[in-house]
Enzyme design. Structure first.
Site, PDB file in Angstrom:
ATOM      1  N   HIS A  70      -9.820   7.350  -0.440  1.00 11.45           N
ATOM      2  CA  HIS A  70      -9.186   7.816  -1.703  1.00 11.45           C
ATOM      3  C   HIS A  70     -10.012   7.544  -2.981  1.00 11.45           C
ATOM      4  O   HIS A  70     -10.902   6.925  -2.979  1.00 11.45           O
ATOM      5  CB  HIS A  70      -7.743   7.186  -1.872  1.00 11.45           C
ATOM      6  CG  HIS A  70      -8.018   5.542  -2.063  1.00 11.45           C
ATOM      7  ND1 HIS A  70      -8.495   5.029  -3.382  1.00 11.45           N
ATOM      8  CD2 HIS A  70      -7.859   4.713  -1.150  1.00 11.45           C
ATOM      9  CE1 HIS A  70      -8.310   3.760  -3.107  1.00 11.45           C
ATOM     10  NE2 HIS A  70      -8.110   3.429  -1.905  1.00 11.45           N
ATOM     11  N   GLU A 103      -3.576   1.005   4.114  1.00 10.67           N
ATOM     12  CA  GLU A 103      -4.749  -0.037   4.016  1.00 10.67           C
ATOM     13  C   GLU A 103      -4.036  -1.375   4.615  1.00 10.67           C
ATOM     14  O   GLU A 103      -2.824  -1.552   5.003  1.00 10.67           O
ATOM     15  CB  GLU A 103      -4.904  -0.430   2.575  1.00 10.67           C
ATOM     16  CG  GLU A 103      -6.058  -1.548   2.282  1.00 10.67           C
ATOM     17  CD  GLU A 103      -7.279  -1.042   2.909  1.00 10.67           C
ATOM     18  OE1 GLU A 103      -7.394  -1.165   4.193  1.00 10.67           O
ATOM     19  OE2 GLU A 103      -8.373  -0.754   2.241  1.00 10.67           O
TER      20      GLU A 103
END
Length: 222
Positions: free
Chosen positions: A22, A95
């Protein structure tokens, strides 16, 4: 698309997976451990995503799957807008959950959890902040990638939009590295990507941290 943004389409036989980190968040800039905290992209992060999307669109992906955290979904949306592909979302691509470490800067983590931090950097199995082991992250993320790869045509390309730590563990698992050696894979800069290709002996790492001039990596896994 200008000539400087053009990337040759993948050639040869076999499927490919592009694991795309990202764009930048404010916590990246502050070197603050994000983990599963849902942090938005900065304006710089949005610009990074748009630039990278122009490059990745040139690879003509067949499918996009993303973590359901905002920094990944907003990054994926930039590629979807250019390709017309619908993004699938999967929490398995989030994550690493890092418990008490989340929200702390790297300096604060070292000050409060120095021994734990040092053990992690040595490659020992550590539940950072009481959270997940890296192998547990791979246990949930790698099967997501493989599941979406199974839906591709023989020469298809999948883009996976995820996070630095999750991408590292997924690459390590797919190419068959021992978990203690995953640290050998350097961190990904914001909005850069790695490419795995399918070979006769399994998955191979074809590119790593592609898409930028060298710059500092700001992430949970650096």
């Amino acid at each position: 698309m200008s000539s400087t943004d053009e990337v040759p389409a993948p050639s040869g036989r076999g499927r490919r997976v592009i694991l795309w980190r990202h764009g930048q968040t404010s916590w990246n800039v502050e070197r603050r451990f994000q983990g599963t905290t849902d942090v938005e992209l900065t304006e710089t992060g949005v610009a990074q995503a748009r630039r990278a999307a122009r490059l990745l669109a040139g690879l003509r992906p067949d499918a996009i799957v993303a973590s359901d955290l905002k920094r990944a979904t907003h990054t994926a949306a930039e590629l979807a807008a250019l390709t017309g592909l619908q993004v699938s979302y999967d929490g398995g691509l989030r994550e690493t959950y890092a418990g008490a470490w989340q929200g702390l800067t790297h300096e604060e983590i070292i000050a409060r959890y120095g021994d734990e931090y040092a053990a992690w950097k040595r490659g020992e199995p550590v539940r950072r902040g009481g959270g997940e082991l890296e192998t547990e992250v791979a246990d949930r993320a790698a099967p997501v990638v493989l599941r979406y790869l199974e839906k591709l045509p023989q020469d298809g390309t999948l883009v996976v939009v995820s996070h630095g730590g999750t991408i590292r563990t997924t690459i390590g698992r797919l190419i068959g590295l021992d978990a203690g050696n995953w640290e050998a894979l350097g961190g990904l800069t914001n909005c850069c990507w790695s490419v795995l290709g399918e070979g006769a002996r399994g998955w191979r790492l074809l590119e790593h941290n592609a898409g930028t001039l060298p710059e500092q990596v700001l992430g949970d896994d650096d």
